[in-house]
Write an enzyme that holds these catalytic residues in place. Structure first.
Site, mmCIF file in Angstrom:
data_model
loop_
_atom_site.group_PDB
_atom_site.id
_atom_site.type_symbol
_atom_site.label_atom_id
_atom_site.label_comp_id
_atom_site.label_asym_id
_atom_site.label_seq_id
_atom_site.Cartn_x
_atom_site.Cartn_y
_atom_site.Cartn_z
ATOM 1 N N ASP A 131 1.896 -0.898 6.181
ATOM 2 C CA ASP A 131 3.275 -0.318 6.242
ATOM 3 C C ASP A 131 3.273 1.320 6.410
ATOM 4 O OD1 ASP A 131 4.674 -2.562 6.435
ATOM 5 O OD2 ASP A 131 5.084 -2.510 4.294
ATOM 6 N N LYS A 145 12.122 1.723 3.845
ATOM 7 C CA LYS A 145 12.631 1.134 5.078
ATOM 8 C C LYS A 145 13.056 -0.259 4.616
ATOM 9 C CE LYS A 145 9.001 -2.272 4.462
ATOM 10 N NZ LYS A 145 9.293 -3.724 4.360
ATOM 11 N N MET A 170 10.254 -2.475 -0.254
ATOM 12 C CA MET A 170 10.729 -1.274 0.732
ATOM 13 C C MET A 170 9.876 0.014 1.013
ATOM 14 S SD MET A 170 14.608 -1.128 -0.785
ATOM 15 C CE MET A 170 15.190 0.159 0.513
ATOM 16 N N ALA A 171 8.753 -0.473 0.877
ATOM 17 C CA ALA A 171 7.487 0.521 1.138
ATOM 18 C C ALA A 171 7.553 1.918 0.626
ATOM 19 C CB ALA A 171 7.404 0.528 2.901
ATOM 20 N N GLY A 221 9.379 -3.051 -4.453
ATOM 21 C CA GLY A 221 10.720 -3.905 -4.107
ATOM 22 C C GLY A 221 10.868 -4.228 -2.785
#
Length: 328
Positions: free
Chosen positions: A167, A36, A130-131, A128
């Site tokens: 998340d 994501k 971004m999950a 990073g």
């Protein structure tokens, strides 16, 4: 490789689903789940439990994690194991891995005594913002639910996902959604069109708790306000207008991430000078997400970032994409 025995909850941990244990017929199930990017992230003051309330807009991008759940041989029966398709020292393969935790939680909740062998292929950058780990957990929940025939609905899987991490529910649904609470209460929002992203990866990850600590320090004891998603952003998504969306991108954690990693500001500058509509820190960082107008712009921004010598790698992806789903 991790070996965990899954046992039903005891008297102090009642099952959360009335679905009876059932055995699936497949010998293996493969599931893909997306990473994501946060289009908008507002962070409020931490509560007594230490958690910060969030208002965020997630968008699922075509950087896909793949989890294959395989039925076990008799001698391994009752364990959860994890193997990485491409070994990575930064990705644990023991019971601290979110995919292992997800499979174990599903087994405990539904009373399944059967184990599972998980094979994980990673494509989302590690640490990073971004999950990727959350996508692994979501994929493991869907894969094991199908393999074991436990029959949990999406809302039931989402409730388990929220227990694993804030998340984790979003990769189950994918597309574009508003996250509230800790980010775990997910409400889909209407989006038209496709969006093109370039992601600049850093040499080293950035600890999410460290970024939140710096966010608190920079607030100086004040009470950061939690803001609603701006109407301009949702209107841009409804219209499929990437230029309008760029003007509404926002991340409350960006200042903290840049304070910890000042060089990230240079990466943002390179991306925008090369033609990105806007570049921001993705989530808690250190990945920089650059929204671009089209594939040609994505190529130019990618080349500039690679030539800068400031990044470890550059990835391109379109969005939004679907949530966790069985494939093959």
């Amino acid at each position: 490789m991790s070996h965990l025995r899954a046992v039903p909850d005891g008297p102090t941990g009642p099952r959360e689903s009335t679905v009876p244990p059932r055995s699936g017929s497949a010998s293996s199930v493969r599931v893909e789940a997306p990473g994501k990017v946060n289009l908008f992230l507002s962070v409020g003051a931490s509560g007594p439990d230490g958690y910060h309330p969030l208002t965020t807009v997630f968008q699922a991008v075509r950087l896909i994690e793949t989890v294959t759940a395989r039925r076990q041989s008799a001698q391994d029966h009752g364990t959860v194991t994890l193997t990485l398709e491409e070994p990575d020292a930064d990705v644990p393969a023991d019971d601290s891995n979110l995919a292992v935790r997800a499979a174990t939680l599903l087994a405990q909740t539904t009373g399944v005594s059967e184990g599972v062998d998980l094979l994980l292929r990673k494509r989302v950058p590690v640490a990073g913002g971004m999950a990727g780990g959350s996508a692994d957990a979501a994929a493991a929940l869907v894969a094991c639910n199908a393999l074991w025939g436990t029959g949990l609905s999406l809302p039931e899987l989402s409730a388990l996902a929220a227990r694993l991490g804030a998340d984790v529910p979003f990769p189950l649904t994918g597309a574009t959604a508003v996250g509230s609470g800790r980010g775990d209460l997910v409400t889909p929002i209407m989006t038209r069109g496709a969006y093109h992203w370039v992601f600049a990866l850093a040499e080293e990850g950035l600890s999410t708790p460290a970024v939140f600590r710096r966010f608190d320090e920079m607030a100086g004891g004040g009470q950061p306000a939690l803001h609603d998603v701006p109407e301009a952003l949702t209107a841009a998504l409804r219209a499929g207008d990437a230029r309008a969306l760029a003007g509404s991108l926002h991340n409350d954690l960006q200042a903290a991430a840049l304070d910890l990693r000042p060089e990230l500001a240079e990466v943002i500058a390179v991306a925008e000078e090369a033609g990105a509509l806007r570049a921001i820190v993705s989530g808690s960082g250190p990945t920089i997400a650059a929204l671009v107008e089209d594939p040609g712009s994505a190529q130019r921004v990618s080349r500039a970032l690679k030539a800068s010598g400031l990044v470890a790698d550059v990835l391109r992806a379109d969005a939004p994409v679907a949530g966790a789903r069985v494939v093959g």
